[in-house]
Design an enzyme around this catalytic site. Sequence first.
Site, mmCIF file in Angstrom:
data_model
loop_
_atom_site.group_PDB
_atom_site.id
_atom_site.type_symbol
_atom_site.label_atom_id
_atom_site.label_comp_id
_atom_site.label_asym_id
_atom_site.label_seq_id
_atom_site.Cartn_x
_atom_site.Cartn_y
_atom_site.Cartn_z
ATOM 1 N N ARG A 21 -45.804 38.195 34.071
ATOM 2 C CA ARG A 21 -45.858 36.743 34.106
ATOM 3 C C ARG A 21 -45.760 36.322 35.570
ATOM 4 N NH1 ARG A 21 -47.129 31.771 32.121
ATOM 5 N NH2 ARG A 21 -45.671 30.193 32.855
ATOM 6 N N ASP A 64 -53.670 20.667 40.837
ATOM 7 C CA ASP A 64 -52.912 21.915 40.890
ATOM 8 C C ASP A 64 -53.018 22.491 42.296
ATOM 9 O OD1 ASP A 64 -51.740 24.381 40.483
ATOM 10 O OD2 ASP A 64 -52.681 24.688 38.528
ATOM 11 N N ARG A 120 -51.215 25.104 43.390
ATOM 12 C CA ARG A 120 -50.543 26.404 43.448
ATOM 13 C C ARG A 120 -51.408 27.456 44.126
ATOM 14 N NH1 ARG A 120 -48.472 26.641 37.339
ATOM 15 N NH2 ARG A 120 -50.521 25.717 37.084
ATOM 16 N N THR A 137 -50.255 34.202 30.154
ATOM 17 C CA THR A 137 -50.628 32.854 30.588
ATOM 18 C C THR A 137 -51.593 32.239 29.578
ATOM 19 O OG1 THR A 137 -51.605 31.526 32.366
ATOM 20 C CG2 THR A 137 -52.580 33.689 32.015
ATOM 21 N N GLU A 162 -42.708 24.602 43.528
ATOM 22 C CA GLU A 162 -42.277 23.622 42.540
ATOM 23 C C GLU A 162 -43.365 22.589 42.254
ATOM 24 O OE1 GLU A 162 -38.882 23.343 41.233
ATOM 25 O OE2 GLU A 162 -39.806 21.814 39.997
#
Length: 216
Positions: free
Chosen positions: A68, A145, A147, A168, A111
């Site tokens: 993960r 997003d 990330r 996921t 975060e």
Amino acid sequence: MLDQIRTCLRSALSALSGTPRVLRVATAKLPTDYGEFDVHIYENPADLQTHVALVRGDISSGNDVLARMHSACLTGDVFHSIRCDCGPQLQTAMRRVADEGRGVIVYLNQEGRGIGLANKIRAYTLQDEGYDTVEANERLGFPADSRDYGIGVQIFRDLGVRSVRLLTNNPRKSAGVTGDGLSVSERVPIEIPPSDSTRRYLKTKKDKLGHELTSV
Ligand SMILES: [Zn+2]
């Protein structure tokens, strides 16, 4: 003081050697509700952020490791917020890895899909005014997003992992995790049943971010 000197030296070394690589800086045993993991702390010399890997069992073959890649969600993971499904996803991932007896959880210090805690909370205010999770990020001037999974890929590679069965619901994450000698051999769904408080959030993830969710 010694720590600061060490950090400076590390940053200088990685600057000299080109692309900064994450460095494993600490390791210990971590007993949890799901049994014992090895915990490894990684430091990114580029920004001195720390990231975590929890390792269970023997992953030395490096192949088809149940894994993960989880981005930090303080409100969900620690405070059990029910605005999102992050906390249950993390717990489910730990349990699945524990049940299998072999696997890795990489916990990335990014975060709020990469926008930081304060901006995530600002986005919550906008969501309470009617915007969905994607619109709220966009109104704050961020992509849906932000990330970056590159650090996570480096951590997997440092642990000797070459291919993962990735927990996921997000097919785009499988693409983000591929490269640098790492591949995704299988996407393993990790769907948390929706509640009244998460249904709209999960629907947006499905409709706008391409998550494969069967229950919304
Ligand atoms: Zn969350």
